[in-house]
Design a protein around this motif. Structure first.
Motif, PDB file in Angstrom:
ATOM      1  N   MET A   1     -21.439  25.766 -43.003  1.00 12.15           N
ATOM      2  CA  MET A   1     -21.150  27.246 -42.564  1.00 12.15           C
ATOM      3  C   MET A   1     -20.865  27.210 -41.031  1.00 12.15           C
ATOM      4  O   MET A   1     -21.685  27.679 -40.391  1.00 12.15           O
ATOM      5  CB  MET A   1     -22.132  28.174 -42.909  1.00 12.15           C
ATOM      6  N   LYS A   2     -19.832  26.653 -40.561  1.00 10.97           N
ATOM      7  CA  LYS A   2     -19.604  26.630 -39.265  1.00 10.97           C
ATOM      8  C   LYS A   2     -18.576  27.488 -38.580  1.00 10.97           C
ATOM      9  O   LYS A   2     -18.608  27.711 -37.382  1.00 10.97           O
ATOM     10  CB  LYS A   2     -19.053  25.160 -38.829  1.00 10.97           C
ATOM     11  N   ASP A   3     -17.988  28.188 -39.467  1.00 11.29           N
ATOM     12  CA  ASP A   3     -16.548  28.914 -38.831  1.00 11.29           C
ATOM     13  C   ASP A   3     -17.294  30.483 -38.244  1.00 11.29           C
ATOM     14  O   ASP A   3     -17.333  31.455 -38.999  1.00 11.29           O
ATOM     15  CB  ASP A   3     -15.855  29.435 -40.178  1.00 11.29           C
ATOM     16  N   THR A   4     -17.598  30.270 -36.916  1.00  9.99           N
ATOM     17  CA  THR A   4     -18.298  31.589 -36.187  1.00  9.99           C
ATOM     18  C   THR A   4     -17.253  32.453 -36.139  1.00  9.99           C
ATOM     19  O   THR A   4     -17.378  33.610 -35.500  1.00  9.99           O
ATOM     20  CB  THR A   4     -18.918  31.174 -35.144  1.00  9.99           C
ATOM     21  N   GLN A   5     -16.066  32.098 -36.225  1.00  7.10           N
ATOM     22  CA  GLN A   5     -14.597  33.328 -36.345  1.00  7.10           C
ATOM     23  C   GLN A   5     -14.874  34.322 -37.387  1.00  7.10           C
ATOM     24  O   GLN A   5     -13.938  35.409 -37.145  1.00  7.10           O
ATOM     25  CB  GLN A   5     -13.682  32.395 -36.125  1.00  7.10           C
ATOM     26  N   GLN A   6     -15.854  34.273 -38.200  1.00 12.36           N
ATOM     27  CA  GLN A   6     -16.059  35.139 -39.166  1.00 12.36           C
ATOM     28  C   GLN A   6     -16.295  36.444 -38.946  1.00 12.36           C
ATOM     29  O   GLN A   6     -16.835  36.918 -37.993  1.00 12.36           O
ATOM     30  CB  GLN A   6     -16.855  34.712 -40.257  1.00 12.36           C
ATOM     31  N   ASN A   7     -15.903  37.568 -39.564  1.00  6.93           N
ATOM     32  CA  ASN A   7     -15.751  38.660 -39.349  1.00  6.93           C
ATOM     33  C   ASN A   7     -17.082  39.418 -40.254  1.00  6.93           C
ATOM     34  O   ASN A   7     -17.199  39.372 -41.287  1.00  6.93           O
ATOM     35  CB  ASN A   7     -14.629  39.849 -39.668  1.00  6.93           C
ATOM     36  N   ILE A   8     -18.200  40.009 -39.432  1.00  5.65           N
ATOM     37  CA  ILE A   8     -19.318  40.556 -40.071  1.00  5.65           C
ATOM     38  C   ILE A   8     -19.423  42.176 -39.833  1.00  5.65           C
ATOM     39  O   ILE A   8     -19.404  42.557 -38.769  1.00  5.65           O
ATOM     40  CB  ILE A   8     -20.417  39.632 -39.573  1.00  5.65           C
ATOM     41  N   LEU A   9     -19.617  42.571 -40.799  1.00  7.23           N
ATOM     42  CA  LEU A   9     -19.781  43.940 -40.800  1.00  7.23           C
ATOM     43  C   LEU A   9     -20.943  44.361 -41.063  1.00  7.23           C
ATOM     44  O   LEU A   9     -21.955  43.948 -42.034  1.00  7.23           O
ATOM     45  CB  LEU A   9     -18.905  44.677 -42.094  1.00  7.23           C
ATOM     46  N   ILE A  10     -21.846  45.216 -40.039  1.00 10.15           N
ATOM     47  CA  ILE A  10     -23.347  45.687 -40.146  1.00 10.15           C
ATOM     48  C   ILE A  10     -23.225  47.159 -40.424  1.00 10.15           C
ATOM     49  O   ILE A  10     -22.527  48.025 -39.653  1.00 10.15           O
ATOM     50  CB  ILE A  10     -23.810  45.247 -38.920  1.00 10.15           C
ATOM     51  N   GLN A 333     -33.106  31.092 -37.709  1.00 11.35           N
ATOM     52  CA  GLN A 333     -33.382  29.705 -37.868  1.00 11.35           C
ATOM     53  C   GLN A 333     -32.523  29.391 -38.964  1.00 11.35           C
ATOM     54  O   GLN A 333     -32.284  28.041 -39.289  1.00 11.35           O
ATOM     55  CB  GLN A 333     -34.965  29.950 -38.399  1.00 11.35           C
ATOM     56  N   VAL A 334     -32.209  30.250 -40.331  1.00 13.11           N
ATOM     57  CA  VAL A 334     -31.437  29.539 -41.482  1.00 13.11           C
ATOM     58  C   VAL A 334     -30.040  29.259 -40.836  1.00 13.11           C
ATOM     59  O   VAL A 334     -29.443  28.302 -41.222  1.00 13.11           O
ATOM     60  CB  VAL A 334     -31.717  30.561 -42.408  1.00 13.11           C
ATOM     61  N   LEU A 335     -29.465  30.046 -40.027  1.00 11.47           N
ATOM     62  CA  LEU A 335     -27.985  29.591 -39.428  1.00 11.47           C
ATOM     63  C   LEU A 335     -28.009  28.544 -38.756  1.00 11.47           C
ATOM     64  O   LEU A 335     -27.157  27.720 -38.835  1.00 11.47           O
ATOM     65  CB  LEU A 335     -27.662  30.670 -38.701  1.00 11.47           C
ATOM     66  N   ASP A 336     -29.262  28.176 -38.211  1.00 14.47           N
ATOM     67  CA  ASP A 336     -29.351  26.752 -37.277  1.00 14.47           C
ATOM     68  C   ASP A 336     -29.197  25.628 -38.392  1.00 14.47           C
ATOM     69  O   ASP A 336     -29.055  24.461 -37.951  1.00 14.47           O
ATOM     70  CB  ASP A 336     -30.732  26.745 -36.540  1.00 14.47           C
ATOM     71  N   GLN A 337     -29.471  25.803 -39.575  1.00 11.16           N
ATOM     72  CA  GLN A 337     -29.576  24.782 -40.532  1.00 11.16           C
ATOM     73  C   GLN A 337     -28.233  24.161 -41.033  1.00 11.16           C
ATOM     74  O   GLN A 337     -28.223  23.250 -41.748  1.00 11.16           O
ATOM     75  CB  GLN A 337     -30.515  24.911 -41.638  1.00 11.16           C
ATOM     76  N   SER A 338     -27.217  24.757 -40.505  1.00 14.00           N
ATOM     77  CA  SER A 338     -25.777  24.153 -40.979  1.00 14.00           C
ATOM     78  C   SER A 338     -25.720  24.184 -42.446  1.00 14.00           C
ATOM     79  O   SER A 338     -25.098  23.061 -43.035  1.00 14.00           O
ATOM     80  CB  SER A 338     -25.603  22.809 -40.171  1.00 14.00           C
ATOM     81  N   LEU A 339     -26.046  25.262 -43.140  1.00 14.12           N
ATOM     82  CA  LEU A 339     -26.027  25.077 -44.634  1.00 14.12           C
ATOM     83  C   LEU A 339     -24.319  25.495 -45.081  1.00 14.12           C
ATOM     84  O   LEU A 339     -23.710  25.740 -44.349  1.00 14.12           O
ATOM     85  CB  LEU A 339     -26.701  26.339 -45.171  1.00 14.12           C
ATOM     86  N   LYS A 340     -24.123  24.977 -46.219  1.00 13.56           N
ATOM     87  CA  LYS A 340     -22.601  25.100 -46.670  1.00 13.56           C
ATOM     88  C   LYS A 340     -21.962  26.341 -46.804  1.00 13.56           C
ATOM     89  O   LYS A 340     -20.658  26.556 -46.602  1.00 13.56           O
ATOM     90  CB  LYS A 340     -22.504  24.109 -47.606  1.00 13.56           C
TER      91      LYS A 340
END
Lengths: 466, 466
Positions: A1-10, A333-340
């Protein structure tokens, strides 16, 4: 999950949402935040409800992560322990730790939230809209329905991922519950007690009317009053009292005479500091105290609950905000793990985290009983005294339950709970059975307590209880 | 509260509702019952869902109260213990008690419900309407909104009191939750496992294909199969299995080949008795296993939740029906006290009863882990063997947790839980620490177990844990 261009709605720009927005922007995501209330930097919206909070090491871990430790420190008033007031106005201090460098802090919710909003908005990638209430979330389509309070118009937003940090009344959690699209475990549990916020105003010269660096408690067995200091010299005071039970309760404190009589009988020294009592009492609302747990927190990789939206707790451990801030650290920390994918990220996050938020919810209820009653009982006081001595003498070898929960941010709440409860039980049993006393050599006491704690944990393990 | 001419509306004519209608009519009340489903005496509505149940002493206490003990006995098949099947097809029996007169019974839900409906309808004061679904309850006005499935018309009924015995999906409980008129604590908690009903049909001559007087279990650690006998020579078989986890789970058992492979590997002896397996497997639904708790059960003196509507539990202690029947006995005892109004009656009933239904909910989850796994572990088997010997040798001095819960209907579930859990822990600890062995004199073992149990309970009391 590398695509940091994604849009996150909070959904929700409270303490958890604004910190999350800041952190996700630091990681490179595009973040849109929608908040129901007006911008608290422009309008006072506190309205007599939890205007200050206890900030401690788990919260600070999150501030370090986003680089705000120093700015937050400037907003803090250290509280080294509890200042306990008896009915005769006598006081004694019970420190939170035998280690001088361990203390908690009183902080203004509004000031801290404003700082986090400012820092989040410094990022181009963060956009925050106020006065937009989320009405429901379509978690299958990853869209949210909002209503603008000013425009009076409804609109739908979509995103790659929606994270709800909209507190105990979360719209996403409600959509999970009412949607019935998957098995959603959920609980809301109210205490028989409610709370009302009161205040001790500063002296005319701006000084504090009571000792500044403590959390003041007036424990009365079935109810209590507490007070936390504010930077302006005032204290925020909170009365915790049953709605229905006992001689005095929220349902029968309906006249000025009765409220005064109650305070004269039970809190005479506090009353002397509160000429404004009756105004506060009849202006401020009485609010319930509830615990919310649920699972799953996420729907596939589309939506996620965080903070109070996932796990609202009662305030008696001073950990509500700290737990929500720690959520952001854990997700990071989970985001650091490069999960799929997001589903794997959310699943991993919940699987790491839920046991800990369940534990702090239960610990907070334990502490309700400890604060209103146990702190007044001889055996609990003896235990506390011994623990302070152990922490002072063996700073690297002993940590009380309070210390494990509050100052040991490197271990999870669940581990702190299991070890802390076993220690409490060990000390109380050893004291009762006369196997340790406060006159014994401390090294001997330490070893007996460690041994007995280990035996209790081992017996629980054998019986399949942990 | 003497006016027995009052009109009581009961929502739901299942096991609890039909028993309640009968008992209230015996006490002289006018009772109107509305049931969503068709009359089960005329239409088969079982559809592969819990068609038989375990009936034991707490349920029988209620049958004695209404004078139906003998009629119910005729519907029962005694089960003296668990017949445990390993993966090689070996079996061994583990009795429920060391006392020969203590056993549980397999009973058909439909037959028992039909009996209770017949007996209730014998009273002039009871009127039962089928095919009427309750859509909501106005608990402030004590009225309920129904829809007739046959007439297709909605209608409102009022009454002096409304009691909802409409099961886990209760309309009254939903109205409490959605109404937000008072602080309503509520939880629904699902296990990660679901269940599916299967069957072992009788031999051509009508005989049972397996030993009749036992509850058969195939425990496999993270899942299990069980079978209970029916009067017609068949067994109702239930598979308890995770939805998502493990090599085989409900989500991936999607083809005939895979289901057969699973049964061949795990339950070869059961498979040999079930030529109809695949038909059952793909016809019957997979259903979730949930626990529901809530409070308060009543709104003032207007409305009350009873049975599963107030406290649905998982089936692993065989106590769901028995607990609901015991509700009726407990309410009946409160009605005997001549209290002044319904609000006092309902409050007293909940205050007496809720601690016990909370306890059986937790015990039922304990037993899920015991049945699917512990029964296979050496130390738990050693404990069970010792307990059977103690019960046999000292029938008046020792009762295991299972026996306290199931056969000691004069004590509440909570007392049974506290004492039973402490005993379990005591025996497991004593065995592990080598302080008792199965070769010791039984009187010595009894005394050590009693002493250690008392020490555990005392230490929990000191630590404020009970």
């Amino acid at each position: 999950m590398k695509d940091t261009q994604q849009n996150i709605l909070i959904i929700g720009a409270g303490l958890c949402g604004s910190l999350l927005a800041l952190r996700l922007a630091q990681r490179g995501f595009n973040v849109n935040v929608y908040e129901m209330r007006p911008d608290l930097r422009k309008v006072d919206i506190s309205a007599g409800r939890s205007i200050n909070l206890a900030f401690s090491d788990r919260g600070n871990k999150a501030m370090k992560l986003v680089g705000l430790e120093d700015k937050v420190k400037a907003l803090c008033i250290p509280m080294n322990g509890r200042m306990i007031h008896d009915t005769h106005g006598n006081t004694f201090q019970s420190n939170y730790s035998g280690r001088d460098y361990e203390y908690i802090n009183s902080i203004s919710r509004g000031d801290l939230n404003a700082l986090l909003l400012d820092e989040a908005e410094k990022h181009d990638k963060v956009n925050i809209q106020f006065n937009c209430k989320c009405k429901s979330v379509n978690f299958k389509n990853t869209t949210a329905l909002f209503k603008g309070y000013i425009t009076k118009k409804e609109f739908i937003e979509d995103a790659d991922v929606i994270i709800a940090t909209d507190g105990a009344g979360s719209a996403l959690r409600k959509s999970y519950y009412l949607g019935k699209k998957f098995l959603f475990s959920f609980s809301q549990a109210y205490l028989t007690h409610g709370y009302k916020e009161l205040s001790i105003l500063p002296k005319p010269n701006g000084d504090f009317k009571a000792y500044k660096n403590a959390l003041h408690i007036w424990p009365r067995g079935s109810f209590m009053l507490i007070a936390l200091p504010n930077l302006d010299g005032s204290f925020t005071v909170t009365l915790f009292l049953s709605y229905e039970e006992g001689q005095y309760n929220f349902n029968n404190l309906t006249t000025k005479e009765r409220v005064l009589e109650f305070f004269q009988n039970e809190f005479p020294d506090a009353l002397a500091l509160m000429p404004n009592l009756l105004d506060d009492f009849f202006t401020n609302p009485t609010s319930p105290l509830g615990t919310i747990k649920c699972s799953p927190w996420h729907y596939k990789g589309n939506t996620l609950l965080m903070g109070d939206a996932a796990h609202a707790i009662v305030p008696f451990y001073g950990q509500g905000m700290n737990a929500s801030f720690e959520d952001v650290v854990e997700l990071d920390q989970v985001l650091d793990q490069s999960l799929k994918d997001w589903e794997t990220i959310f699943k991993t996050y919940e699987s790491n985290r839920k046991k800990d938020t369940d534990a702090i919810a239960d610990l907070a209820i334990d502490n309700f009983h400890e604060m209103k009653g146990h702190v007044n009982q001889a055996i609990f006081q003896e235990k506390r005294k011994l623990e302070m001595a152990l922490e002072k003498e063996f700073p690297n070898e002993y940590a009380s339950k309070y210390s494990l929960v509050t100052f040991n941010e490197h271990i999870g709440y669940r581990e702190a709970m299991l070890k802390g409860r076993a220690q409490d039980k060990a000390i109380l049993n050893l004291l009762t059975d006369g196997l340790i006393t406060s006159n014994d050599d401390l090294k001997l006491v330490l070893n007996r307590v460690k041994q007995e704690t280990e035996a209790i944990l081992e017996h629980d393990r054998i019986a399949g209880l942990t």
